[in-house]
Motif scaffolding. Structure first.
Motif, mmCIF file in Angstrom:
data_model
loop_
_atom_site.group_PDB
_atom_site.id
_atom_site.type_symbol
_atom_site.label_atom_id
_atom_site.label_comp_id
_atom_site.label_asym_id
_atom_site.label_seq_id
_atom_site.Cartn_x
_atom_site.Cartn_y
_atom_site.Cartn_z
ATOM 1 N N LEU A 176 0.830 -1.206 0.000
ATOM 2 C CA LEU A 176 0.000 0.000 0.000
ATOM 3 C C LEU A 176 0.861 1.251 0.000
ATOM 4 O O LEU A 176 0.571 2.227 -0.724
ATOM 5 N N LEU A 177 1.931 1.227 0.795
ATOM 6 C CA LEU A 177 2.809 2.390 0.885
ATOM 7 C C LEU A 177 3.490 2.667 -0.448
ATOM 8 O O LEU A 177 3.586 3.826 -0.884
ATOM 9 N N VAL A 178 3.964 1.616 -1.108
ATOM 10 C CA VAL A 178 4.607 1.794 -2.417
ATOM 11 C C VAL A 178 3.608 2.348 -3.424
ATOM 12 O O VAL A 178 3.932 3.244 -4.215
ATOM 13 N N VAL A 179 2.366 1.838 -3.397
ATOM 14 C CA VAL A 179 1.332 2.323 -4.313
ATOM 15 C C VAL A 179 1.020 3.796 -4.054
ATOM 16 O O VAL A 179 0.931 4.606 -4.984
ATOM 17 N N LEU A 180 0.868 4.144 -2.757
ATOM 18 C CA LEU A 180 0.566 5.534 -2.408
ATOM 19 C C LEU A 180 1.683 6.481 -2.845
ATOM 20 O O LEU A 180 1.433 7.536 -3.423
ATOM 21 N N LEU A 181 2.922 6.075 -2.551
ATOM 22 C CA LEU A 181 4.054 6.933 -2.894
ATOM 23 C C LEU A 181 4.223 7.051 -4.405
ATOM 24 O O LEU A 181 4.537 8.124 -4.928
ATOM 25 N N THR A 182 4.009 5.930 -5.104
ATOM 26 C CA THR A 182 4.136 5.956 -6.559
ATOM 27 C C THR A 182 3.057 6.850 -7.178
ATOM 28 O O THR A 182 3.332 7.628 -8.104
ATOM 29 N N ALA A 183 1.824 6.745 -6.652
ATOM 30 C CA ALA A 183 0.733 7.566 -7.175
ATOM 31 C C ALA A 183 0.944 9.041 -6.854
ATOM 32 O O ALA A 183 0.701 9.914 -7.689
ATOM 33 N N ALA A 184 1.407 9.310 -5.615
ATOM 34 C CA ALA A 184 1.566 10.695 -5.184
ATOM 35 C C ALA A 184 2.757 11.372 -5.855
ATOM 36 O O ALA A 184 2.735 12.576 -6.115
ATOM 37 N N TYR A 185 3.808 10.572 -6.131
ATOM 38 C CA TYR A 185 5.045 11.168 -6.637
ATOM 39 C C TYR A 185 5.453 10.567 -7.980
ATOM 40 O O TYR A 185 6.647 10.408 -8.269
#
Length: 286
Positions: A176-185
């Motif tokens: 989830l963290l990788v997905v969030l960071l990838t989407a956000a940045y």
């Protein structure tokens, strides 16, 4: 709630779950056995706490880089003890007990070494709070690790039941963290291409792998453990420090990119070693 707030919350819960899971899976005997190999442990601490950060620092000094990328690269290089170190040892059919003990030792000593390394190696124009970073590491890394060890020592059956769901939670939160960071940045991720930062990160990962293998002692099983453990840095604690002390997109981006690269390099290498070892007698693996 902003994306940044969600990332901060998920990061904290991820680190807590990861360290607690580590403690639930470890035994005092595994830790003591690792500490009993004095020379090997000394070299393991040297390569993880000194040589790997210095390798990244050497590139920072010689290659022009954006300040955020410098901070991110140094943070991930300073953070030893990736929670999936024993999993890599399992894949490579190496010394899982040594990998588990080393992971616990690095988790404890990094409470002191991360703030000190930040104070020594961070660029002078970057504001760093070593005391605040030490507090973060103690509260989110050391305490849950010790808590998990205590549960395992006093209530082994409880620890056995708790470990699988907590480990699954940790894995799910990482995804989830990788997905969030990838989407956000995503934009910042694309901007890394062509900057040379990804190449530098790959060289640091590869160099850490080689340093660990060279200093891992005469036994093939411990050389492989130290190699993959050194290459796979602790993304969890690096992200937490970044989100609380250096909350810039460029810092988070390079930490995530480095973490993915370390898995891309160390995972297949561990798999190759595991295939080479499969079917060999135990005395041929040392």
């Amino acid at each position: 709630m902003t994306v940044t707030a969600v990332v901060d919350f998920v990061t904290v819960v991820f680190v807590l779950a990861t360290m607690f899971s580590m403690g639930l899976a470890l035994t005092a005997d595994e830790i003591l056995a690792s500490l009993g190999h004095h020379r090997l442990m000394a070299k393991s601490l040297l390569v993880n706490l000194v040589l790997a950060p210095l390798l990244a620092f050497a590139f920072v000094l010689t290659v022009p880089m954006e300040t955020g990328h410098v901070v991110g690269l140094l943070l991930i290089a300073m953070a030893p003890g990736a929670p999936f170190g024993p999993k890599l040892a399992e894949i490579s059919r190496s010394d899982v007990a040594f990998a588990s003990g080393l992971m616990a030792v690095l988790g404890v000593v990094s409470v002191a070494t991360i703030p000190v390394t930040v104070a020594l190696l961070m660029p002078g124009d970057v504001a760093a709070d070593p005391v605040g970073i030490a507090r973060i590491v103690v509260l989110t890394q050391l305490l849950p690790l010790v808590g998990g060890l205590a549960v395992r020592a006093r209530f082994q059956s409880v620890a056995t039941r708790l470990h699988p769901p907590v480990q699954k939670l940790s894995t799910a939160l990482l995804v989830l963290l990788v997905v969030l960071l990838t989407a956000a940045y995503a934009g910042e991720m694309r901007q890394l291409v062509g900057t040379g930062t990804l190449l530098i990160s790959t060289v640091v990962v590869g160099g850490s792998l080689l340093l660990g293998y060279a200093l891992g002692g005469p036994a093939k099983s411990t050389r492989e453990v130290l190699a993959t453990t050194t290459a796979a840095r602790n993304v969890a604690i690096a992200l937490l420090i970044a989100t609380t002390s250096f909350p810039e997109p460029a810092v988070l981006t390079i930490i995530v990119a480095f973490g993915l690269l370390s898995l891309v390099v160390s995972g297949p290498v561990a798999g190759l070693w595991g295939r080479d070892t499969q079917g060999q007698p135990a005395n041929e693996q040392t």
